[in-house]
Design an enzyme around this catalytic site. Structure first.
Site, PDB file in Angstrom:
ATOM      1  N   HIS A  37      -4.003  -7.015  -3.403  1.00 34.52           N
ATOM      2  CA  HIS A  37      -3.715  -6.489  -4.748  1.00 34.52           C
ATOM      3  C   HIS A  37      -2.205  -6.268  -4.926  1.00 34.52           C
ATOM      4  O   HIS A  37      -1.635  -6.581  -5.976  1.00 34.52           O
ATOM      5  CB  HIS A  37      -4.409  -5.140  -4.949  1.00 34.52           C
ATOM      6  N   SER A 185     -10.071  -7.986   1.611  1.00 37.43           N
ATOM      7  CA  SER A 185     -11.062  -7.680   0.581  1.00 37.43           C
ATOM      8  C   SER A 185     -11.427  -6.207   0.693  1.00 37.43           C
ATOM      9  O   SER A 185     -11.487  -5.658   1.809  1.00 37.43           O
ATOM     10  CB  SER A 185     -12.321  -8.537   0.795  1.00 37.43           C
TER      11      SER A 185
END
Ligand code: AMP
Length: 272
Positions: A37, A185
């Site tokens: 991210h 993830s």
């Protein structure tokens, strides 16, 4: 950094920024942030003056038996990571703010949403397209950034933006991996130590197939077989037209214990 939970407040702040001629970059997420991210944030900061990151665990993209209830959340940690990475606005609405009842209008993606994760998770991309379209309308960014790890999602969003004439440039950022190759993830946190070791089979299989591709292998079935050899359980590896004549991606999805992980590698076409 400002943390904003209401659409009206977000619009006010962004209207000011736009009036001042600032370029707005947008990174939509479901939180529980990791370096994948944050790489999107860095890419946005390199291209824009103001980066908006949203955290919203979108209920409409989860199936009835999926992990919406147990999806990892740690808002205080996320907020600190956003501040440290240079996010200007953290937008964290609740479900009522995003879907005020009686909500009944959805974006229905087409063929691109049917295979792979779309086949395994019916309605998933309808939920994704709907929430991303709504978030785009709330933020009205100049650019929006998505991770290559969710390759099919990138394709569905690009098509939606083209089909619905949304004036937003979509940027795909390469997958960020752990040092051993596992794609980062939020779901990796569900893995116990043994599963974490097993999960490596996904990226190892994809890399082995990509190596064979670089050595000249073009038969899709053989490349898939190489990737599969590394995996005990595979739910989807979609064959492409074979032999491969165009740039293709090899996509894997596998259950490691009860956690479903996805990954992919791009197979660049070498001129023959
Ligand atoms: P998520 O919070 O899982 O919905 O992901 C939010 C955004 O981050 C999506 O555009 C993802 O594709 C992207 N993303 C997630 N994991 C990675 C990763 N390992 N590398 C790059 N981007 C990622």
């Amino acid at each position: 950094m400002q943390t904003i939970t209401a659409v009206a407040g977000l619009r006010c702040v962004l209207a000011e920024a736009r009036k001042a001629g600032r370029r707005v970059g947008f990174v939509p997420t479901m939180g529980y942030l990791h370096d994948g991210h944050l790489r999107l944030v860095e890419a946005s900061r390199a291209l824009c003056d103001v980066t908006v990151l949203s955290i919203f665990v979108n209920p409409t993209q989860f199936g009835p038996t999926e992990d919406l209830g147990t999806y990892q959340r740690d808002f205080a940690r996320d907020e600190k990571l956003c501040r440290d990475t240079g996010v200007a606005i953290l937008f964290a609405p609740d479900a009522k703010e995003v879907y005020p009842p009686p909500f009944e209008t959805f974006v229905e993606p087409g063929e691109l949403a049917k295979p792979l994760c779309g086949a395994f998770r019916p309605g998933h991309f309808r939920g994704v397209a709907t929430v991303v379209c709504k978030l785009f309308n709330m933020v009205q960014p100049d650019i929006a950034l998505f991770g290559q790890k969710d390759l099919q999602q990138c394709s569905v969003i690009r098509r939606m933006v083209a089909d619905l004439n949304l004036p937003i440039e979509i940027i795909t950022v390469p997958t960020v991996r752990e040092p051993d190759g596992l794609a980062m993830s939020s779901r990796n946190r569900f893995l116990c130590a043994k599963e974490r070791r097993r999960a490596l089979a996904i990226s190892r299989g994809l890399f082995a197939a990509a190596d064979e591709f670089r050595s000249g292998e073009r038969e899709a079935d053989r490349l898939i077989a190489i990737a599969k050899r590394h995996l005990a359980m595979v739910d989807t590896l979609k064959p492409a037209e074979s032999p491969l004549r165009r740039a293709s991606a090899l996509c894997a999805a596998a259950f490691i214990g009860s956690t479903r992980l996805i990954d992919n590698v791009i197979l660049q076409q070498v001129a023959i």
